[in-house]
Write a protein that holds these residues in place. Structure first.
Motif: not given
Length: 109
Positions: A93-94, A21-29, A37-41
């Motif tokens: 968020d992921v 399982k790989v979880t991708l999330s946003k960097t701080r930048a 404010g963008e939701k991946f969903s």
């Protein structure tokens, strides 16, 4: 795809027997900048359309706000994944990727 460099997401790996399982999330930048404010969903259909699942590579792509965001999970040489059972799921968020392996190997390589 968009021109220019891709801004990579942060990847967290949970490697197990038979799947990873790989979880991708946003960097701080990214959180403070182009993806604030963008939701991946909300962008699920474009993520699924622009991403690809191949026997030796899973590429997640999100072209948004003039940029290209994503991450590539490369499968080690001599190994493959089941492209029919591997799934990319954009959540709030992921972005979760369930990679189903053919044979025994460890990710990330």
């Amino acid at each position: 795809m968009a021109d220019g460099a891709m801004s990579e997401f942060i990847a967290g790996f949970q490697d197990g027997r038979g799947e990873t399982k790989v979880t991708l999330s946003k960097t701080r930048a990214q959180q403070d900048g182009a993806l604030k404010g963008e939701k991946f969903s909300k962008h699920s259909s474009i993520i699924i359309e622009k991403s690809s699942i191949q026997p030796t590579l899973v590429s997640v792509r999100l072209p948004l706000n003039g940029g290209l965001f994503g991450y590539d999970v490369e499968i080690p040489d001599g190994h493959q994944i089941d492209i029919n059972k591997t799934v990319i799921t954009p959540k709030s968020d992921v972005i979760e990727i369930k990679i189903v392996k053919i044979g025994e190997f460890t990710l990330p390589a």
